[in-house]
Design an enzyme around this catalytic site. Structure first.
Site, short mmCIF file in Angstrom:
data_model
loop_
_atom_site.label_atom_id
_atom_site.label_comp_id
_atom_site.label_asym_id
_atom_site.label_seq_id
_atom_site.Cartn_x
_atom_site.Cartn_y
_atom_site.Cartn_z
N ASP A 44 104.90 16.67 16.03
CA ASP A 44 104.98 17.55 14.86
C ASP A 44 104.05 18.75 15.02
OD1 ASP A 44 105.62 18.07 11.90
OD2 ASP A 44 103.45 17.90 11.87
N GLU A 116 110.64 14.30 16.92
CA GLU A 116 109.26 14.77 17.03
C GLU A 116 108.47 13.89 17.99
OE1 GLU A 116 108.28 17.05 12.86
OE2 GLU A 116 107.94 14.88 12.94
#
Length: 229
Positions: A44, A116
């Protein structure tokens, strides 16, 4: 490595040197043992940096708030899940039996988190440049469709898109007071956002306007916008 994972690598455009990193990135917390949450955290951060850097270079005249709104659109769960579905990522996830039965392999949040995690795994397995190349390649169509005109959205829409990009609950608006005569009323609205300890407030001659003002105040409180955008 199984043929199925080999196919996934071809779709991703990257071959892992350490197969365990790839498997870990595909392992949901419902599965026994270690899971992909730490890699998701890392991925992320990398995703936000790479997309932010690319937008900074692509739109030299854009203001901070415009860049933030464009980035929020590119990194939101809906976008990531769409990419993940393009890779058939759900077919490769390792899920616990309960999550499997409930269709977790199709769930937007699980798919976005796994993508992610794969970004984090690619960074760990290779380097930042490789992770950057993969992210930008995956998001080519999304980047090509961006214009600054896209940022001309009202505050409520911008707040909603920002929260969706963080997989947060949507804001809640409540009219807390109405003052004045029927022909000249002022509405007072509070906006509750899970990321903020304090509700933001807005007022206007209609409920809609008051909600927009409250949403704009929430965006400023979140640090997404500075009030000059």
């Amino acid at each position: 490595m199984s043929a199925s994972l080999d196919r996934l690598e071809r779709k991703l455009g990257y071959t892992f040197k350490n197969q365990d990193q790839m498997l870990l990135a595909l392992t949901h917390r419902s599965y026994a043992g270690r899971n992909n949450e730490r890699l998701e955290f890392l991925g992320d951060a990398i995703l936000n940096f790479v997309v932010g850097e690319a937008l900074f270079e692509r739109f030299p005249q854009a203001r901070e708030g415009q860049l933030s709104r464009l980035r929020a659109r590119l990194v939101k769960g809906e976008t990531l899940a769409r990419l993940a579905r393009g890779f058939d990522l759900g077919d490769y996830l390792r899920l616990g039996s309960g999550e499997l039965k409930s269709g977790g392999f199709r769930r937007e949040s699980i798919l976005a988190d796994a993508l992610e995690a794969l970004i984090g795994a690619i960074y760990q397995d290779a380097d930042m440049q490789t992770a950057r190349e993969r992210i930008l390649a995956w998001l080519t169509d999304e980047f090509d469709g961006l214009t600054l005109v896209d940022t001309n959205k009202d505050p409520k829409t911008r707040l909603q898109e920002f929260l969706q990009s963080r997989a947060c609950e949507l804001p809640r608006y409540e009219v807390v007071d109405i003052q004045g005569e029927p022909h000249c009323r002022t509405f007072f609205v509070e906006c509750e956002v899970v990321l903020l300890n304090k509700k933001s407030r807005g007022q206007g001659v209609s409920r809609r306007i008051a909600e927009q003002v409250a949403a704009a105040a929430a965006l400023i409180a979140l640090g997404v916008e500075n009030g000059n955008d």
